[in-house]
Design a protein around this motif. Structure first.
Motif, PDB file in Angstrom:
ATOM      1  N   ASN A   1       5.272 -18.275 -15.966  1.00  0.00           N
ATOM      2  CA  ASN A   1       5.592 -18.833 -17.357  1.00  0.00           C
ATOM      3  C   ASN A   1       5.427 -20.525 -17.053  1.00  0.00           C
ATOM      4  OD1 ASN A   1       7.836 -19.596 -15.513  1.00  0.00           O
ATOM      5  ND2 ASN A   1       9.094 -17.996 -16.339  1.00  0.00           N
ATOM      6  N   ALA A   2       5.982 -21.121 -18.248  1.00  0.00           N
ATOM      7  CA  ALA A   2       5.929 -22.533 -18.204  1.00  0.00           C
ATOM      8  C   ALA A   2       6.711 -23.151 -16.878  1.00  0.00           C
ATOM      9  CB  ALA A   2       6.326 -23.144 -19.454  1.00  0.00           C
TER      10      ALA A   2
ATOM     11  N   PHE B   1       4.579 -12.414 -15.727  1.00  0.00           N
ATOM     12  CA  PHE B   1       5.918 -13.317 -15.324  1.00  0.00           C
ATOM     13  C   PHE B   1       5.517 -14.664 -14.826  1.00  0.00           C
ATOM     14  CE2 PHE B   1       6.860  -8.591 -14.609  1.00  0.00           C
ATOM     15  CZ  PHE B   1       8.075  -8.505 -15.331  1.00  0.00           C
TER      16      PHE B   1
END
Length: 93
Positions: free
Chosen positions: A9-10, A7
């Motif tokens: 992320n960017a 989970f």
């Protein structure tokens, strides 16, 4: 960066970097419950201190000793993919 936290992320990485740059914190870490996580953005001036960490102690103690630091909630950070049971649970998402 660890590869067992699906989970991350960017958007989270961008949030950490942006908070550090905009507010001038030396350290910005992801936090899950009361634990600061493996995701941390550090100012390069702190690198010599990191090099002083001996053995497999990790950087948590070093990070907690810094005064110019902030943390951001990683809401789903408790889910990591390092055990078969965790993987089975994560497949439900």
């Amino acid at each position: 960066m660890a590869c067992d936290q699906p989970f991350v992320n960017a958007v989270l990485l961008y949030k950490l970097v942006t908070l550090q740059k905009e507010k001038g914190y030396a350290i910005v870490s992801a936090r899950c419950a009361e634990t600061i996580g493996i995701l941390t953005v550090l100012d390069k001036q702190l690198f010599p201190g990191l090099l002083q960490i001996a053995g497999n102690a990790g950087a948590k103690k070093f990070i907690r000793q810094q005064h110019n630091a902030e943390s951001v909630d990683l809401l789903l950070g408790k889910f990591d993919n390092d055990k078969a049971a965790n993987y089975s649970m994560l497949k439900k998402f």
